[in-house]
Scaffold this motif. Structure first.
Motif, PDB file in Angstrom:
ATOM      1  N   HIS A  72       0.846  -1.207   0.000  1.00 50.76           N
ATOM      2  CA  HIS A  72       0.000   0.000   0.000  1.00 50.76           C
ATOM      3  C   HIS A  72       0.876   1.250   0.000  1.00 50.76           C
ATOM      4  CE1 HIS A  72      -3.904  -1.960   1.357  1.00 50.76           C
ATOM      5  NE2 HIS A  72      -3.021  -2.923   1.609  1.00 50.76           N
ATOM      6  N   GLN A  75       0.744   3.918   3.032  1.00 51.23           N
ATOM      7  CA  GLN A  75       0.952   3.424   4.405  1.00 51.23           C
ATOM      8  C   GLN A  75       2.410   3.372   4.842  1.00 51.23           C
ATOM      9  OE1 GLN A  75      -1.301  -0.229   4.844  1.00 51.23           O
ATOM     10  NE2 GLN A  75      -3.213   0.732   4.170  1.00 51.23           N
ATOM     11  N   LEU A  86      -7.159  -6.637  12.508  1.00 51.31           N
ATOM     12  CA  LEU A  86      -7.367  -5.879  11.268  1.00 51.31           C
ATOM     13  C   LEU A  86      -8.307  -4.684  11.404  1.00 51.31           C
ATOM     14  CD1 LEU A  86      -7.146  -5.476   8.178  1.00 51.31           C
ATOM     15  CD2 LEU A  86      -9.042  -7.086   7.949  1.00 51.31           C
ATOM     16  N   TRP A  89      -7.059  -1.908  13.573  1.00 47.69           N
ATOM     17  CA  TRP A  89      -5.865  -1.293  12.964  1.00 47.69           C
ATOM     18  C   TRP A  89      -6.268  -0.364  11.814  1.00 47.69           C
ATOM     19  CZ3 TRP A  89      -3.926  -1.823   7.969  1.00 47.69           C
ATOM     20  CH2 TRP A  89      -2.662  -1.267   7.753  1.00 47.69           C
ATOM     21  N   LEU A  90      -7.236  -0.817  11.018  1.00 49.65           N
ATOM     22  CA  LEU A  90      -7.714   0.045   9.921  1.00 49.65           C
ATOM     23  C   LEU A  90      -8.274   1.344  10.486  1.00 49.65           C
ATOM     24  CD1 LEU A  90      -9.557  -2.439   7.510  1.00 49.65           C
ATOM     25  CD2 LEU A  90      -7.547  -1.041   6.969  1.00 49.65           C
ATOM     26  N   ARG A 197     -11.292  -1.527  -2.232  1.00 46.89           N
ATOM     27  CA  ARG A 197     -10.462  -1.774  -1.037  1.00 46.89           C
ATOM     28  C   ARG A 197     -10.688  -3.181  -0.487  1.00 46.89           C
ATOM     29  NH1 ARG A 197      -7.625   2.002   2.126  1.00 46.89           N
ATOM     30  NH2 ARG A 197      -6.416   0.629   3.413  1.00 46.89           N
ATOM     31  N   PHE A 198     -11.940  -3.520  -0.179  1.00 48.59           N
ATOM     32  CA  PHE A 198     -12.374  -4.885   0.138  1.00 48.59           C
ATOM     33  C   PHE A 198     -13.891  -4.907   0.084  1.00 48.59           C
ATOM     34  CE2 PHE A 198     -12.005  -4.722   5.171  1.00 48.59           C
ATOM     35  CZ  PHE A 198     -12.386  -3.384   5.193  1.00 48.59           C
ATOM     36  N   HIS A 225      -8.524  -7.315  -1.315  1.00 44.50           N
ATOM     37  CA  HIS A 225      -8.282  -8.203  -0.172  1.00 44.50           C
ATOM     38  C   HIS A 225      -9.370  -9.282  -0.100  1.00 44.50           C
ATOM     39  CE1 HIS A 225      -6.401  -4.332   1.091  1.00 44.50           C
ATOM     40  NE2 HIS A 225      -5.461  -5.135   1.550  1.00 44.50           N
ATOM     41  N   GLU A 228      -9.157 -12.253   5.206  1.00 43.29           N
ATOM     42  CA  GLU A 228      -7.970 -11.932   6.007  1.00 43.29           C
ATOM     43  C   GLU A 228      -8.196 -12.231   7.481  1.00 43.29           C
ATOM     44  OE1 GLU A 228      -6.662  -7.945   5.318  1.00 43.29           O
ATOM     45  OE2 GLU A 228      -4.982  -8.076   6.732  1.00 43.29           O
ATOM     46  N   HIS A 262      -3.966 -11.972   1.010  1.00 45.46           N
ATOM     47  CA  HIS A 262      -4.178 -12.675   2.285  1.00 45.46           C
ATOM     48  C   HIS A 262      -4.763 -14.075   2.118  1.00 45.46           C
ATOM     49  CE1 HIS A 262      -2.733  -9.260   4.482  1.00 45.46           C
ATOM     50  NE2 HIS A 262      -3.500  -8.488   3.736  1.00 45.46           N
ATOM     51  N   SER A 287       2.413  -9.286   7.835  1.00 43.55           N
ATOM     52  CA  SER A 287       1.131  -8.661   8.156  1.00 43.55           C
ATOM     53  C   SER A 287       0.221  -9.655   8.872  1.00 43.55           C
ATOM     54  CB  SER A 287       0.467  -8.170   6.869  1.00 43.55           C
ATOM     55  OG  SER A 287      -0.863  -7.793   7.086  1.00 43.55           O
ATOM     56  N   LEU A 291      -0.967  -8.589  12.631  1.00 44.90           N
ATOM     57  CA  LEU A 291      -2.378  -8.343  12.952  1.00 44.90           C
ATOM     58  C   LEU A 291      -3.034  -9.567  13.598  1.00 44.90           C
ATOM     59  CD1 LEU A 291      -3.577  -6.503   9.680  1.00 44.90           C
ATOM     60  CD2 LEU A 291      -2.930  -5.457  11.853  1.00 44.90           C
ATOM     61  N   ASP A 313       2.607  -6.174   2.122  1.00 50.16           N
ATOM     62  CA  ASP A 313       1.460  -5.533   2.766  1.00 50.16           C
ATOM     63  C   ASP A 313       1.864  -4.393   3.688  1.00 50.16           C
ATOM     64  OD1 ASP A 313      -1.272  -5.128   3.092  1.00 50.16           O
ATOM     65  OD2 ASP A 313      -1.405  -6.439   4.842  1.00 50.16           O
ATOM     66  N   ALA A 316       0.511  -2.735   7.187  1.00 52.16           N
ATOM     67  CA  ALA A 316       0.283  -3.739   8.224  1.00 52.16           C
ATOM     68  C   ALA A 316       1.484  -4.670   8.290  1.00 52.16           C
ATOM     69  CB  ALA A 316      -0.994  -4.530   7.945  1.00 52.16           C
TER      70      ALA A 316
HETATM   71  N1  GUN Z   1      -8.310  -4.721   4.239  1.00 49.07           N
HETATM   72  C1  GUN Z   1      -8.815  -3.547   3.787  1.00 49.07           C
HETATM   73  N2  GUN Z   1      -7.894  -2.586   3.784  1.00 49.07           N
HETATM   74  C2  GUN Z   1      -6.758  -3.144   4.239  1.00 49.07           C
HETATM   75  C3  GUN Z   1      -5.431  -2.653   4.460  1.00 49.07           C
HETATM   76  O1  GUN Z   1      -5.116  -1.489   4.244  1.00 49.07           O
HETATM   77  N3  GUN Z   1      -4.530  -3.549   4.940  1.00 49.07           N
HETATM   78  C4  GUN Z   1      -4.847  -4.850   5.177  1.00 49.07           C
HETATM   79  N4  GUN Z   1      -3.898  -5.666   5.635  1.00 49.07           N
HETATM   80  N5  GUN Z   1      -6.070  -5.327   4.988  1.00 49.07           N
HETATM   81  C5  GUN Z   1      -7.014  -4.485   4.524  1.00 49.07           C
END
Ligand code: GUN
Ligand code: ZN
Length: 425
Positions: A72, A75, A86, A89-90, A197-198, A225, A228, A262, A287, A291, A313, A316
């Motif tokens: 990323h 980051q 996760l 942390w986000l 993003r996810f 992603h 994860e 992941h 990562s 996490l 990653d 993270a």
């Molecule tokens: N899932 C959605 N965004 C992220 C991210 O920035 N990092 C990680 N590891 N998982 C995510």
């Protein structure tokens, strides 16, 4: 033409399919216009090209440039936020920093740090999660164009459940992505990737817009992603009522140009779908450890024929080094006491180079140092009395030397990096 003289290690034959480490103790690689045009024992190459310049790299080890399949860009400055799973942390670390990418001057500084960090780590190619703001994505592509790495990247899009500054609409996501792709897709070494993003942060209309953009761009890549963290997976099931991967598959987003980061907790059905569609998984071991996401089920991926590459990653993940990721991938399999895959040094190098090249469809260009490939390479020259120097001098054979490289290499051991035959570090 330039002839590089070196001890060369690479993995042109996949060790997951019976290949072994290729080691040439005194190789000559003749490079013209960035392409390796001849490779043989140095004495033979020299005899064939007696007039050409020789760069003597004998005092070290030459490896293919490393390929980071998941990193990323926004980051860089938040690497090292420990102690959270996760979603926390986000919320606390990643998303506030991602919102700062709206500030063009801030993003410019991060873009420069990001590109420098890749090259310092010996990473010559990367599949990069961009920013949620198009001007920041432009800045990262510009910084990469100036500095050298091969980048596939794009706008990161979301329309729910993140911090509101990071939300956009499906139409705007499509339009801004198309504009960025018009500027960058196929320009030099840059290519465009479509990046929700996810699934948790994307509605069905947003994923449909991603599909429309991906379908409209010849040779674009897709990355996101998947699977994860258990809390994330439960939320995706609540939102979509299906397996995580199916939230993408129903929009036509699972295919040979897709890379999923992941996949620590997949179902067998998801692995089957990945295997039959030819999608790749980017394994991000530091990562996953940091996490607490889990120990990657590599054996199940291999059983289903799912290709696996390595991703740092960042942020993270704990840094840009794919040597560190390789070592952590090895640790993770050691810790899976029932079904861990006994990874050899050749597996680690393959995941950090050729597997990433294949995941990105760049395997005709890069991934190993064979004749016909581009000269994307890194030269390890351990400092005298460094632990890598000591370890390499006591290595018993090439596989042992490579194990020691993955165990000991730090940034200061990476003396030179080339992309397309040009020295970039
Ligand atoms: N899932 C959605 N965004 C992220 C991210 O920035 N990092 C990680 N590891 N998982 C995510
Ligand atoms: Zn990620």
């Amino acid at each position: 033409m330039t002839i590089y003289r070196a001890r060369v290690l690479d993995t042109p034959d996949d060790p997951f399919r019976g290949g072994t480490l290729r080691s040439d103790a005194d190789a000559g690689l003749a490079v013209t216009d960035g392409t390796i045009v001849d490779r043989a024992p140095f004495a033979d190459v020299r005899a064939r090209h007696p007039e050409d310049d020789v760069v003597d790299l004998s005092d070290g080890v030459l490896l293919p440039g490393l390929v980071d399949a998941h990193v990323h860009f926004p980051q860089v400055r938040i690497i090292g936020g420990l102690g959270m799973p996760l979603l926390d942390w986000l919320d606390r670390c990643a998303l506030p920093e991602e919102a700062r990418m709206a500030d063009v001057e801030y993003a410019r500084g991060v873009a420069a740090e990001f590109v420098t960090s890749l090259l310092e780590a010996g990473t010559t190619t990367a599949l990069v999660f961009g920013a949620h703001f198009a001007p920041a994505v432009d800045l990262m592509f510009e910084a990469a164009e100036a500095a050298g790495p091969r980048i596939t990247s794009g706008l990161v899009v979301s329309d729910r459940l993140l911090h509101p500054q990071l939300h956009t609409t499906p139409q705007r996501a499509y339009d801004e992505g198309a504009e960025l792709a018009a500027r960058w897709h196929g320009r030099g070494r840059a290519r465009y990737a479509v990046i929700p993003r996810f699934a948790l942060s994307c509605s069905d209309p947003m994923l449909a817009a991603c599909q429309a953009l991906h379908d409209s761009l010849h040779g674009s890549w897709f990355t996101t992603h998947v699977n994860e963290n258990p809390a994330e997976i439960a939320k995706v099931r609540e939102l979509f009522g299906c397996d995580y991967l199916d939230s993408y598959h129903k929009h036509g987003l699972v295919g040979p140009r897709s890379v999923f980061a992941h996949n620590v907790h997949p179902t067998d059905a998801e692995l089957g779908l990945l295997g039959t569609t030819g999608a790749t998984v980017a394994h991000c071991p530091t990562s996953n450890a940091s996490l607490g996401s889990g120990l990657f089920p590599l054996g199940r991926h291999l059983d289903h024929g799912v290709p696996v590459a390595l991703g740092s990653d960042v942020g993270a993940g704990t840094g840009f080094s794919l040597f560190k990721e390789g070592l952590q991938a090895y640790f993770a399999q050691r810790l899976r006491t029932d079904d861990g895959v006994p990874l050899t040094p050749a597996h680690l190098l393959h995941m950090a180079t050729a597997a990433g090249a294949k995941a990105l469809g760049l395997d005709d260009l890069i991934g190993d140092l064979s004749t016909g490939k581009r000269f994307d390479a890194l030269w390890l020259r351990p400092a005298p009395a460094s632990t890598l120097d000591t370890a390499l001098r006591h290595a018993t054979d090439p596989d042992d030397a490579l194990a020691r490289i993955f165990t000991h290499t730090i940034r200061h051991d990476i003396a030179n990096v080339w992309v397309d035959g040009t020295l970039v570090r």
